[in-house]
Write an enzyme that holds these catalytic residues in place. Structure first.
Site, mmCIF file in Angstrom:
data_model
loop_
_atom_site.group_PDB
_atom_site.id
_atom_site.type_symbol
_atom_site.label_atom_id
_atom_site.label_comp_id
_atom_site.label_asym_id
_atom_site.label_seq_id
_atom_site.Cartn_x
_atom_site.Cartn_y
_atom_site.Cartn_z
ATOM 1 N N CYS A 176 0.798 -1.223 0.000
ATOM 2 C CA CYS A 176 0.000 0.000 0.000
ATOM 3 C C CYS A 176 0.837 1.282 0.000
ATOM 4 C CB CYS A 176 -0.947 -0.018 1.184
ATOM 5 S SG CYS A 176 -1.967 -1.510 1.210
ATOM 6 N N THR A 283 3.003 -7.431 8.778
ATOM 7 C CA THR A 283 1.757 -6.700 8.514
ATOM 8 C C THR A 283 1.562 -5.465 9.383
ATOM 9 O OG1 THR A 283 0.496 -8.116 10.045
ATOM 10 C CG2 THR A 283 0.566 -8.764 7.709
ATOM 11 N N HIS A 316 -2.413 8.174 5.625
ATOM 12 C CA HIS A 316 -2.638 6.839 5.074
ATOM 13 C C HIS A 316 -3.886 6.228 5.702
ATOM 14 C CE1 HIS A 316 -1.677 3.014 3.231
ATOM 15 N NE2 HIS A 316 -1.778 2.422 4.419
ATOM 16 N N THR A 320 -7.940 0.802 10.358
ATOM 17 C CA THR A 320 -7.646 -0.338 11.223
ATOM 18 C C THR A 320 -7.218 0.207 12.582
ATOM 19 O OG1 THR A 320 -5.322 -0.499 10.549
ATOM 20 C CG2 THR A 320 -6.926 -1.784 9.288
ATOM 21 N N PRO A 321 -7.654 -0.409 13.653
ATOM 22 C CA PRO A 321 -7.312 0.124 14.981
ATOM 23 C C PRO A 321 -5.815 0.299 15.203
ATOM 24 C CG PRO A 321 -9.066 -1.489 15.178
ATOM 25 C CD PRO A 321 -8.606 -1.545 13.749
ATOM 26 N N GLU A 327 0.170 5.407 12.936
ATOM 27 C CA GLU A 327 0.418 6.581 12.104
ATOM 28 C C GLU A 327 0.371 7.860 12.931
ATOM 29 O OE1 GLU A 327 -0.813 8.681 7.868
ATOM 30 O OE2 GLU A 327 -2.041 7.036 8.641
ATOM 31 N N LYS A 348 -9.659 8.041 2.542
ATOM 32 C CA LYS A 348 -10.139 6.664 2.459
ATOM 33 C C LYS A 348 -11.529 6.525 3.066
ATOM 34 C CE LYS A 348 -5.611 4.327 2.401
ATOM 35 N NZ LYS A 348 -4.702 5.499 2.445
ATOM 36 N N HIS A 353 -9.878 1.866 0.666
ATOM 37 C CA HIS A 353 -8.424 1.726 0.552
ATOM 38 C C HIS A 353 -8.092 1.099 -0.795
ATOM 39 C CE1 HIS A 353 -4.322 1.222 1.241
ATOM 40 N NE2 HIS A 353 -4.315 0.280 2.179
ATOM 41 N N PHE A 413 2.368 -3.439 3.917
ATOM 42 C CA PHE A 413 2.837 -4.691 4.499
ATOM 43 C C PHE A 413 4.316 -4.887 4.165
ATOM 44 C CE2 PHE A 413 -1.404 -7.284 4.684
ATOM 45 C CZ PHE A 413 -1.880 -6.401 5.632
#
Length: 428
Positions: A176, A283, A316, A320-321, A327, A348, A353, A413
């Site tokens: 990504c 990940t 970005h 996701t938690p 970030e 997003k 995404h 990732f």
């Protein structure tokens, strides 16, 4: 002194439609491109399939104003040789090249033009469809275009062939972060003299039952199937994962000197770029975001800018938690006490995404933010995560703000991080 690198053309295909003006208008209006998946034929997804939402590019029948019409890109016969990710790249390239008015006629100009188009997965649906054919009908029924359709570099290859761009050809496949890295690679090629002009960005079209199931197995996707437009919730306390999207975002870049000589209009300046590795986990990034912060610092150092002068961050932030928290930790590290005064938003929330295409599309949103003085909103942000409550995420509605410099982040990732610094030019 080196001439600055500027953007002179932009092209988008996204869940909000095709074409930069329409997509930007809809993004600022708070529209969502996320809905129920209706792509997989009469049988569709199995009744118990856990993920039923995505950010799909609308067709011309769904969206007469800005829907995607493949007939305007490639003829029916040629389409049999292409996966959707290449079609999206060809469409975005057409818009970007047209705006930049860069159609090199001489061999020297052709060899001076680089084509660097990233993807995270490439022609994934072609692979899954070919496997089904192999299993049910045998190897003799496989088309000879199977491999050329799914190879990741074929989006760049097909664009290069169409326009006769004979310079460096590349395809970052760095998950990504790939779209941002493609832009950074193009910047380096221009700086080194390998190219004078570069068409750069990313493309992706991998919404497929196998990719959806695979990401679900990682517990990475939202399962808010009963409310698709509300499912992508970056920074929100109730976020439950990202929504997969598709599309392409490409930009034409060149030095300001080159643009002025040929009469092109600079839209924004690419003043800095940084990339790094977490060397941490396949990940998940480290909780303190140190790798991402390093990429941001490198971009700022390249531009010779103090962090406090940045006026906007296109995060970005996938919703996701773990990812959002990391970030924010990276931003706190890179910007310090200045961060609460810097607007941060995640586009997003409106388009999902786009994986390898995310950086290409979001870099265009960053260019438009500095050019137009408008900040896109973070949709569905009703209750900010408590650990981030002191920050300005431009919740729910866009706003006007004079922005001289913006950061666009892309993380992937494998621990790859990339950050692009976009600045307003004197002429915009």
């Amino acid at each position: 002194m080196q001439s600055p690198i500027v953007v002179t053309g932009m092209g988008i295909v996204s869940p909000l439609g095709r074409g930069v003006p329409a997509v930007w208008r809809r993004l600022l209006a708070g529209e969502s491109g996320i809905g129920l998946i209706d792509r997989f034929g009469e049988d569709g997804l199995p009744p118990d399939f856990p993920v039923r939402i995505a950010g799909l590019v609308p067709g011309i029948d769904q969206d007469p104003e800005a829907g995607f019409d493949p007939d305007t890109v490639v003829g029916i016969k040629e389409r049999k040789k292409l996966d959707l990710f290449s079609l999206y790249a060809l469409a975005a390239a057409e818009e970007a090249v047209s705006q930049a008015n860069w159609v090199p006629a001489t061999e020297a100009d052709q060899r001076a033009t680089a084509t660097i188009i990233a993807t995270g997965i490439g022609g994934f649906p072609v692979i899954t469809a070919a496997q089904k054919t192999l299993d049910t009908r045998g190897y003799r029924r496989l088309t000879p275009f199977t491999v050329p359709a799914f190879l990741a570099n074929l989006a760049a290859g097909n664009v290069s062939i169409r326009y006769g761009f004979r310079g460096p050809l590349g395809c970052p496949v760095t998950a990504c972060a790939a779209g941002v890295q493609a832009i950074g690679d193009g910047m380096r090629m221009i700086r080194s003299g390998e190219a004078k002009v570069a068409l750069v960005g990313g493309t992706e079209a991998c919404v497929d039952p196998l990719s959806l199931g695979g990401f679900h197995a990682l517990k990475a996707l939202s399962t808010r199937n009963d409310a698709p437009t509300e499912a992508s919730r970056p920074f929100d306390a109730e976020r439950d994962g990202f929504v997969m999207g598709e599309g392409a975002g490409l930009v034409v870049i060149e030095t300001l000197e080159h643009a002025e000589k040929r009469g092109a209009t600079p839209l924004a300046t690419l003043s800095g770029y940084g990339t790094s590795a977490d060397a941490h986990h396949i990940t998940s990034g480290p909780d303190d975001g140190n790798g991402a912060a390093a990429a941001i610092r490198v971009a700022l150092e390249m531009a010779r800018l103090d962090p406090a002068v940045v006026g906007y961050v296109n995060a970005h932030a996938t919703a996701t938690p773990v990812g959002d928290r990391a970030e924010i930790a990276a931003l706190r590290s890179a910007f310090g006490d200045a961060l609460p005064g810097i607007p941060v938003s995640s586009t997003k929330s409106a388009i999902g995404h786009l994986l390898g295409a995310a950086g290409g599309v979001e870099s265009i949103f960053s260019v438009l933010a500095v050019r137009d003085g408008k900040l896109p909103p973070t949709l569905n942000l009703h209750q900010v995560d408590e650990s981030m409550a002191d920050l300005d995420f431009v919740p729910l509605k866009s706003r006007e703000a004079a922005v001289q410099h913006a950061i666009c982040n892309g993380f992937g990732f494998g621990g790859v991080n990339a950050a692009l610094l976009v600045s307003r030019t004197a002429d915009t």
